[in-house]
Write a protein that holds these residues in place. Structure first.
Motif, PDB file in Angstrom:
ATOM      1  N   ASN A   5       0.947  -1.169   0.259  1.00  9.10           N
ATOM      2  CA  ASN A   5      -0.027  -0.112  -0.254  1.00  9.10           C
ATOM      3  C   ASN A   5       0.887   1.030  -0.091  1.00  9.10           C
ATOM      4  O   ASN A   5       1.727   1.249   0.640  1.00  9.10           O
ATOM      5  N   PHE A   6       0.559   2.267  -1.272  1.00  5.19           N
ATOM      6  CA  PHE A   6       1.318   3.331  -0.899  1.00  5.19           C
ATOM      7  C   PHE A   6       0.181   4.376  -0.419  1.00  5.19           C
ATOM      8  O   PHE A   6      -0.820   4.610  -0.798  1.00  5.19           O
ATOM      9  N   VAL A  52      10.403  -0.984  -3.910  1.00  6.03           N
ATOM     10  CA  VAL A  52       9.630  -2.463  -3.847  1.00  6.03           C
ATOM     11  C   VAL A  52       9.008  -2.361  -5.796  1.00  6.03           C
ATOM     12  O   VAL A  52       8.772  -1.284  -6.006  1.00  6.03           O
ATOM     13  N   CYS A  53       9.019  -3.713  -6.196  1.00  3.89           N
ATOM     14  CA  CYS A  53       8.907  -3.780  -7.112  1.00  3.89           C
ATOM     15  C   CYS A  53       7.944  -3.440  -8.293  1.00  3.89           C
ATOM     16  O   CYS A  53       6.661  -3.503  -7.403  1.00  3.89           O
ATOM     17  N   ILE A  78       5.345   2.292   2.545  1.00  2.00           N
ATOM     18  CA  ILE A  78       5.132   0.850   2.330  1.00  2.00           C
ATOM     19  C   ILE A  78       4.751   0.067   3.736  1.00  2.00           C
ATOM     20  O   ILE A  78       4.927   0.057   4.286  1.00  2.00           O
ATOM     21  N   GLU A  79       3.551  -1.062   2.990  1.00  3.90           N
ATOM     22  CA  GLU A  79       3.260  -2.276   3.441  1.00  3.90           C
ATOM     23  C   GLU A  79       4.483  -3.464   3.308  1.00  3.90           C
ATOM     24  O   GLU A  79       3.986  -3.027   2.798  1.00  3.90           O
ATOM     25  N   ARG A 129       4.762  -0.565   8.117  1.00  4.75           N
ATOM     26  CA  ARG A 129       4.557   0.851   7.309  1.00  4.75           C
ATOM     27  C   ARG A 129       6.357   1.115   7.463  1.00  4.75           C
ATOM     28  O   ARG A 129       6.311   1.807   8.695  1.00  4.75           O
ATOM     29  N   VAL A 130       6.944   1.132   6.199  1.00  4.86           N
ATOM     30  CA  VAL A 130       7.784   1.497   6.339  1.00  4.86           C
ATOM     31  C   VAL A 130       8.327   2.495   5.693  1.00  4.86           C
ATOM     32  O   VAL A 130       7.874   2.691   3.565  1.00  4.86           O
ATOM     33  N   GLN A 131       8.796   3.400   5.512  1.00  2.00           N
ATOM     34  CA  GLN A 131       9.590   4.991   5.125  1.00  2.00           C
ATOM     35  C   GLN A 131      10.992   4.620   4.312  1.00  2.00           C
ATOM     36  O   GLN A 131      12.193   3.873   5.010  1.00  2.00           O
TER      37      GLN A 131
END
Length: 135
Positions: A5-6, A52-53, A78-79, A129-131
């Motif tokens: 998820n963005f 992420v791809c 991103i998750e 959730r990662v920045q």
């Protein structure tokens, strides 16, 4: 593997793929190795975060650098999947570094791993959730 998820628009970047890499799936973690090639997320040191791809890619039978993988980075977050056990990312790890465990998951412990980014909290399902941040 679940779809990422963005929270906001990220930036799409293309990175060359080495001959040894065969496939990237949409939503998988992509790291950049010491040679500057995109590689699927794995427990490894000395790598930089790619993103992420964005689209699946099959590089089977190609030479190093023949193909490039599109990666999305620099969005709000991103998750990704969380590790389990002692290295699982906790809610108290907010704004702390997280490290690539495999193509889909991160860990709170750095031993033998490369930094993907900063934890921006957990979802109700326990995903992280990662920045994405450069080292």
């Amino acid at each position: 593997m679940a779809v990422r998820n963005f929270n906001s628009e990220g930036q799409t970047v293309t990175d060359p793929v080495p001959a040894a890499v065969q496939t990237f799936a949409t939503g998988e973690i992509v790291m950049i190795d010491a040679s500057g090639y995109a590689t699927p997320g794995a427990t490894a040191t000395g790598q930089l975060p790619g993103g992420v791809c964005e689209q699946p890619l099959d590089a089977s039978g190609t030479s190093a650098g023949d193909l490039k993988v599109n990666v999305i980075s620099q969005g709000d977050w991103i998750e990704v999947d969380n590790s389990t056990g002692a290295d699982a990312v906790l809610s108290t790890d907010y704004n702390a570094p997280v490290y690539t465990l495999d193509r889909n998951a991160v860990s709170r412990l750095s031993a033998g791993k490369s930094k993907l980014g900063i934890s921006k909290g957990l979802t109700p399902a326990g995903r992280v959730r990662v920045q994405i941040r450069p080292n």
